[in-house]
Scaffold this active site. Structure first.
Site, short mmCIF file in Angstrom:
data_model
loop_
_atom_site.label_atom_id
_atom_site.label_comp_id
_atom_site.label_asym_id
_atom_site.label_seq_id
_atom_site.Cartn_x
_atom_site.Cartn_y
_atom_site.Cartn_z
N GLY A 9 -38.90 17.80 -3.91
CA GLY A 9 -37.55 17.73 -3.38
C GLY A 9 -36.73 18.88 -3.94
N GLN A 63 -29.20 23.34 -6.49
CA GLN A 63 -30.18 23.84 -7.46
C GLN A 63 -30.49 25.32 -7.26
OE1 GLN A 63 -32.95 20.28 -6.70
NE2 GLN A 63 -33.35 20.75 -8.84
N CYS A 112 -37.42 17.09 -12.83
CA CYS A 112 -36.44 17.85 -12.05
C CYS A 112 -36.70 19.33 -12.26
CB CYS A 112 -35.02 17.48 -12.51
SG CYS A 112 -33.74 18.31 -11.56
N LEU A 113 -36.70 20.08 -11.17
CA LEU A 113 -36.96 21.52 -11.28
C LEU A 113 -35.87 22.22 -12.09
CD1 LEU A 113 -38.19 22.16 -7.63
CD2 LEU A 113 -39.59 22.08 -9.72
N HIS A 152 -32.56 10.75 -5.95
CA HIS A 152 -32.49 11.85 -6.93
C HIS A 152 -31.75 13.05 -6.32
CE1 HIS A 152 -34.62 14.50 -10.09
NE2 HIS A 152 -34.16 15.37 -9.22
N HIS A 184 -27.93 14.92 -6.95
CA HIS A 184 -27.63 16.35 -7.16
C HIS A 184 -26.40 16.78 -6.37
CE1 HIS A 184 -30.78 18.04 -9.66
NE2 HIS A 184 -31.76 17.56 -8.92
#
Ligand code: GNR
Ligand code: NI
Length: 179
Positions: free
Chosen positions: A46, A51, A94-95, A136, A140
Site C-alpha cells: 500500500g 508518503q 510502513c514504508l 492503515h 496516512h
C-alpha cells in the site's frame, strides 16, 4: 517509469492532513501510476500520496504480492462507511518507518466508498489483510501512523530511533559535500 522518493519518519510532512481530490484527470492518473510503481519497487502492499510528499487523498494498494497476476487498487477520496465490531490483528509495517514491525489490532472488515482510476464512484467490502491496509492508508491521509496505536513508551522509542538515524544521515551527507 518514474520512481518517487518515500518520506520517512520523523519528517513532519507525514503528520499533514491530505486534501480531497477535485478532479480525476491525466495528471492525477500519472501520479497514481508513479505511486503504484514506487509501491511495487519498494516493495510494499500500500502507499498513500503523502508518503511521496503529495498531500492529496489518494492511495494505491495491491495485496496480491507475488501470487499470480497483479491486482492494483486505486482509491481516490476514500471514505469508511462502516467498520465491523470484530477485530483482527496483523503485523504491520510502513514504508515510511522502514524495518520496524508491530502487531496492531483493528476492525476486521470495512465498507469503503471511493472514486476509482476512471473517476467513477465505487464501493468495496474489505476483509482480512485488505481491510487492515485500507485503514492503515486512510490513517496516512489524516496524518496518523501505525506507531500511534502503540503505548507511548514504544512509540517514543521508535520516533527517537528514527530521529537519531535521520540526524546521522544528515551528518553523512554534509561530510560528503565538505570533501
Ligand atoms: O507494505 C506495507 N505492508 C503492510 C503490512 C501490514 C499492514 C499495513 C501495511 S501497509 C505497508 C506499506 C505502507 O507503508 N503503506 O502506507
Ligand atoms: Ni504506511
Amino acid at each position: 517509469m518514474e520512481l518517487l522518493d518515500i518520506i520517512k519518519l520523523p519528517d513532519p510532512v507525514l503528520r499533514k492532513k491530505s486534501a480531497a481530490v477535485e478532479q480525476v484527470d491525466d495528471d492525477l492518473r500519472r501520479l497514481l501510476d508513479a505511486m503504484l510503481e514506487t509501491m511495487y519497487e519498494a516493495p510494499g502492499i500500500g502507499l498513500a500520496a503523502i508518503q511521496v510528499g503529495v498531500p492529496k487523498r489518494i492511495i494505491t494498494i495491491d495485496t496480491t504480492r507475488d501470487e499470480g497476476p497483479r491486482k492494483p487498487l486505486y482509491l481516490i477520496n476514500p471514505e469508511i462507511l462502516t467498520l465491523s465490531d470484530d477485530r483482527s490483528t496483523y503485523e504491520e509495517g510502513c514504508l515510511s518507518i522502514p524495518d520496524y514491525f508491530a502487531e496492531i489490532e483493528r476492525p476486521a472488515s470495512a465498507r469503503v466508498r471511493y472514486v476509482d482510476y476512471d473517476g467513477k464512484q465505487q464501493e468495496l467490502q474489505a476483509d482480512e489483510l485488505l481491510a487492515t491496509v485500507i485503514q492503515h492508508e486512510i490513517d496516512h491521509l489524516n496524518g496518523v501512523l501505525f506507531v500511534d496505536y502503540l503505548s507511548k513508551l514504544k512509540r517514543d522509542l521508535v520516533i527517537r530511533k528514527f530521529t537519531k538515524a535521520a540526524r546521522l544521515d544528515e551528518r553523512e551527507k554534509r561530510k560528503h559535500v565538505a570533501l
